[in-house]
Design a protein around this motif. Structure first.
Motif, PDB file in Angstrom:
ATOM      1  N   PRO A   1      -0.067   5.251   7.287  1.00  0.00           N
ATOM      2  CA  PRO A   1      -0.976   5.980   7.389  1.00  0.00           C
ATOM      3  C   PRO A   1      -1.951   5.736   6.523  1.00  0.00           C
ATOM      4  CG  PRO A   1       1.387   5.648   5.608  1.00  0.00           C
ATOM      5  CD  PRO A   1       1.316   4.855   7.126  1.00  0.00           C
ATOM      6  N   SER A   2      -3.060   6.973   6.407  1.00  0.00           N
ATOM      7  CA  SER A   2      -4.424   5.987   5.487  1.00  0.00           C
ATOM      8  C   SER A   2      -3.871   7.248   4.398  1.00  0.00           C
ATOM      9  CB  SER A   2      -5.088   6.539   6.154  1.00  0.00           C
ATOM     10  OG  SER A   2      -5.380   8.011   6.717  1.00  0.00           O
ATOM     11  N   GLY A   3      -4.970   7.016   3.171  1.00  0.00           N
ATOM     12  CA  GLY A   3      -4.286   8.317   1.961  1.00  0.00           C
ATOM     13  C   GLY A   3      -5.599   8.554   1.386  1.00  0.00           C
ATOM     14  N   ASP A   4      -5.156   8.876   0.331  1.00  0.00           N
ATOM     15  CA  ASP A   4      -6.724   8.883   0.197  1.00  0.00           C
ATOM     16  C   ASP A   4      -7.023   8.262  -1.629  1.00  0.00           C
ATOM     17  OD1 ASP A   4      -8.287  10.650  -2.240  1.00  0.00           O
ATOM     18  OD2 ASP A   4      -7.839  12.278  -2.299  1.00  0.00           O
ATOM     19  N   THR A   5      -7.528   7.300  -1.116  1.00  0.00           N
ATOM     20  CA  THR A   5      -7.368   6.133  -2.117  1.00  0.00           C
ATOM     21  C   THR A   5      -7.936   7.293  -4.050  1.00  0.00           C
ATOM     22  OG1 THR A   5      -9.911   5.657  -1.683  1.00  0.00           O
ATOM     23  CG2 THR A   5      -7.817   4.725  -0.728  1.00  0.00           C
ATOM     24  N   ALA A   6      -8.272   8.299  -3.274  1.00  0.00           N
ATOM     25  CA  ALA A   6      -9.124   9.029  -5.273  1.00  0.00           C
ATOM     26  C   ALA A   6      -7.704   9.843  -5.490  1.00  0.00           C
ATOM     27  CB  ALA A   6     -10.345   9.091  -5.334  1.00  0.00           C
ATOM     28  N   ALA A   7      -6.763  10.005  -4.965  1.00  0.00           N
ATOM     29  CA  ALA A   7      -5.761  11.077  -5.175  1.00  0.00           C
ATOM     30  C   ALA A   7      -4.833  10.942  -7.014  1.00  0.00           C
ATOM     31  CB  ALA A   7      -4.874  10.792  -4.475  1.00  0.00           C
ATOM     32  N   ASN A   8      -4.869  11.345  -7.024  1.00  0.00           N
ATOM     33  CA  ASN A   8      -3.610  11.619  -8.734  1.00  0.00           C
ATOM     34  C   ASN A   8      -3.000  11.144  -8.516  1.00  0.00           C
ATOM     35  OD1 ASN A   8      -0.988  13.428  -8.201  1.00  0.00           O
ATOM     36  ND2 ASN A   8      -2.859  15.290  -8.313  1.00  0.00           N
ATOM     37  N   GLU A   9      -2.430  10.679  -9.562  1.00  0.00           N
ATOM     38  CA  GLU A   9      -1.482   9.108  -9.329  1.00  0.00           C
ATOM     39  C   GLU A   9       0.418  10.019  -8.278  1.00  0.00           C
ATOM     40  OE1 GLU A   9       0.465   6.934 -13.528  1.00  0.00           O
ATOM     41  OE2 GLU A   9      -0.949   8.822 -13.968  1.00  0.00           O
TER      42      GLU A   9
ATOM     43  N   ILE B   1       0.067  11.451  -6.039  1.00  0.00           N
ATOM     44  CA  ILE B   1      -0.119  11.865  -4.617  1.00  0.00           C
ATOM     45  C   ILE B   1       0.021  10.143  -4.094  1.00  0.00           C
ATOM     46  CG2 ILE B   1      -1.902  12.018  -2.688  1.00  0.00           C
ATOM     47  CD1 ILE B   1      -1.828  15.134  -4.129  1.00  0.00           C
ATOM     48  N   LEU B   2      -0.799   9.260  -5.079  1.00  0.00           N
ATOM     49  CA  LEU B   2      -1.348   8.108  -5.254  1.00  0.00           C
ATOM     50  C   LEU B   2       0.185   7.537  -4.571  1.00  0.00           C
ATOM     51  CD1 LEU B   2      -3.968   6.518  -4.123  1.00  0.00           C
ATOM     52  CD2 LEU B   2      -3.848   5.922  -6.866  1.00  0.00           C
ATOM     53  N   LEU B   3       1.152   7.230  -5.942  1.00  0.00           N
ATOM     54  CA  LEU B   3       1.468   6.568  -5.195  1.00  0.00           C
ATOM     55  C   LEU B   3       3.379   6.211  -4.513  1.00  0.00           C
ATOM     56  CD1 LEU B   3       2.035   6.037  -9.327  1.00  0.00           C
ATOM     57  CD2 LEU B   3       1.105   3.935  -7.756  1.00  0.00           C
ATOM     58  N   PRO B   4       3.419   7.795  -4.095  1.00  0.00           N
ATOM     59  CA  PRO B   4       3.829   7.425  -2.942  1.00  0.00           C
ATOM     60  C   PRO B   4       3.216   6.807  -1.245  1.00  0.00           C
ATOM     61  CG  PRO B   4       4.765   9.523  -4.556  1.00  0.00           C
ATOM     62  CD  PRO B   4       3.139   8.530  -4.855  1.00  0.00           C
TER      63      PRO B   4
ATOM     64  N   GLY C   1      19.757  -0.743 -21.733  1.00  0.00           N
ATOM     65  CA  GLY C   1      19.408  -0.055 -22.692  1.00  0.00           C
ATOM     66  C   GLY C   1      18.051   0.630 -22.264  1.00  0.00           C
ATOM     67  N   ASP C   2      16.642   0.348 -22.163  1.00  0.00           N
ATOM     68  CA  ASP C   2      15.878   0.870 -21.638  1.00  0.00           C
ATOM     69  C   ASP C   2      15.095   1.463 -20.621  1.00  0.00           C
ATOM     70  OD1 ASP C   2      14.733  -1.045 -23.993  1.00  0.00           O
ATOM     71  OD2 ASP C   2      14.679  -2.466 -22.448  1.00  0.00           O
ATOM     72  N   PRO C   3      13.795   2.810 -21.352  1.00  0.00           N
ATOM     73  CA  PRO C   3      14.288   4.046 -20.288  1.00  0.00           C
ATOM     74  C   PRO C   3      13.227   2.874 -19.270  1.00  0.00           C
ATOM     75  CG  PRO C   3      12.830   4.285 -22.368  1.00  0.00           C
ATOM     76  CD  PRO C   3      13.388   3.149 -22.474  1.00  0.00           C
ATOM     77  N   PHE C   4      13.073   3.264 -18.175  1.00  0.00           N
ATOM     78  CA  PHE C   4      12.535   4.108 -17.050  1.00  0.00           C
ATOM     79  C   PHE C   4      11.414   4.358 -15.864  1.00  0.00           C
ATOM     80  CE2 PHE C   4      11.439   0.760 -12.753  1.00  0.00           C
ATOM     81  CZ  PHE C   4      11.837  -0.118 -13.441  1.00  0.00           C
ATOM     82  N   SER C   5      10.768   4.896 -16.561  1.00  0.00           N
ATOM     83  CA  SER C   5       9.550   6.105 -15.856  1.00  0.00           C
ATOM     84  C   SER C   5       9.792   5.805 -13.985  1.00  0.00           C
ATOM     85  CB  SER C   5       8.695   6.056 -16.350  1.00  0.00           C
ATOM     86  OG  SER C   5       7.537   5.359 -16.277  1.00  0.00           O
ATOM     87  N   LEU C   6       9.798   6.827 -13.367  1.00  0.00           N
ATOM     88  CA  LEU C   6       9.113   7.416 -12.189  1.00  0.00           C
ATOM     89  C   LEU C   6       7.937   6.396 -11.781  1.00  0.00           C
ATOM     90  CD1 LEU C   6      10.247   8.124  -9.395  1.00  0.00           C
ATOM     91  CD2 LEU C   6       9.411   9.945  -9.772  1.00  0.00           C
ATOM     92  N   ARG C   7       7.199   6.699 -12.676  1.00  0.00           N
ATOM     93  CA  ARG C   7       5.832   5.898 -11.816  1.00  0.00           C
ATOM     94  C   ARG C   7       5.974   4.121 -12.115  1.00  0.00           C
ATOM     95  NH1 ARG C   7       3.658   7.604 -16.527  1.00  0.00           N
ATOM     96  NH2 ARG C   7       2.564   9.299 -15.280  1.00  0.00           N
TER      97      ARG C   7
ATOM     98  N   HIS D   1       7.202  -0.468  -8.927  1.00  0.00           N
ATOM     99  CA  HIS D   1       7.531  -1.619  -8.438  1.00  0.00           C
ATOM    100  C   HIS D   1       8.154  -1.879  -7.403  1.00  0.00           C
ATOM    101  CE1 HIS D   1      11.532  -4.569  -8.554  1.00  0.00           C
ATOM    102  NE2 HIS D   1      12.481  -3.477  -8.004  1.00  0.00           N
ATOM    103  N   MET D   2       8.211  -0.188  -6.740  1.00  0.00           N
ATOM    104  CA  MET D   2       8.466  -0.407  -4.967  1.00  0.00           C
ATOM    105  C   MET D   2       7.831  -1.143  -4.225  1.00  0.00           C
ATOM    106  SD  MET D   2      11.774   0.118  -4.748  1.00  0.00           S
ATOM    107  CE  MET D   2      11.946  -0.090  -2.469  1.00  0.00           C
ATOM    108  N   ILE D   3       6.486  -0.603  -4.953  1.00  0.00           N
ATOM    109  CA  ILE D   3       5.008  -1.372  -4.483  1.00  0.00           C
ATOM    110  C   ILE D   3       4.813  -2.416  -4.692  1.00  0.00           C
ATOM    111  CG2 ILE D   3       2.840  -1.621  -4.487  1.00  0.00           C
ATOM    112  CD1 ILE D   3       3.038   1.192  -5.029  1.00  0.00           C
TER     113      ILE D   3
END
Length: 175
Positions: free
Chosen positions: A15-23, A25-28, A139-145, A150-152
């Motif tokens: 897929p191509s993506g919007d390289t200036a999108a907000n996070e 959209i950009l991260l997924p 024991g530490d919070p881990f965000s979806l962000r 991490h997955m990238i």
């Protein structure tokens, strides 16, 4: 007598993506690009080729990476982020590297489809989440962000492995 057809990993379009999108959209989108890059490294290979260890002394294979990435998708998005009551893909009692070590070329299509299913289910699990959502990780919070970051990184690292393995299998050095 009709000979059995040999399964071959299908072609993939990145897929191509919007390289200036907000996070959000950009991260997924970047993760989807890395996922499809990995699948593209497998495209056109048979189960036997996917199971071939080709960079001695490593026993790393594309089939092992397919199984590993399916496991990782399930663990991070469904077991950790959304805390779904599901089993891991592989019994942890068999060892942490069971996904890499137990390979059956005749089950390559099944493993490939499992990865596709886990990607789809991971995307569904995160679809309505906020990047600021957190889950407990040791024991530490881990965000979806951070999960996306991490997955990238996980896919980027394994795409490098896949590049070398694929080149040794058939000389393909595609993007």
């Amino acid at each position: 007598m009709i000979a059995a057809m040999t399964w071959t990993a299908p072609e993939v379009t990145r897929p191509s993506g919007d390289t200036a999108a907000n996070e959000r959209i950009l991260l997924p989108s970047l993760l989807a690009w890395h996922r499809s890059t990995f699948l593209g490294k497998c495209a056109g290979l048979t189960g036997e080729q996917l199971a071939q260890a080709s960079v001695p002394p490593s026993n790393l294979t594309l089939l092992g990476l397919i199984r590993h990435l399916a496991k990782v998708e399930r663990i991070w998005f469904r077991l950790r982020y959304t805390a779904q009551d599901i089993e891991p893909l592989y019994d942890l009692a068999l060892g942490k590297d069971h996904d890499f070590e137990v390979l059956d070329a005749t089950k390559a299509e099944e493993a490939y489809n499992t990865l596709l299913d886990e990607i789809r289910l991971a995307d569904e699990a995160a679809a309505d989440g906020s990047l600021d959502d957190t889950f407990d990780l040791g024991g530490d919070p881990f965000s979806l962000r951070m999960l996306y970051v991490h997955m990238i990184g996980e896919y980027a690292r394994h795409n490098g492995h896949a590049d070398l393995i694929r080149e040794r299998i058939d000389g393909d050095t595609g993007a």
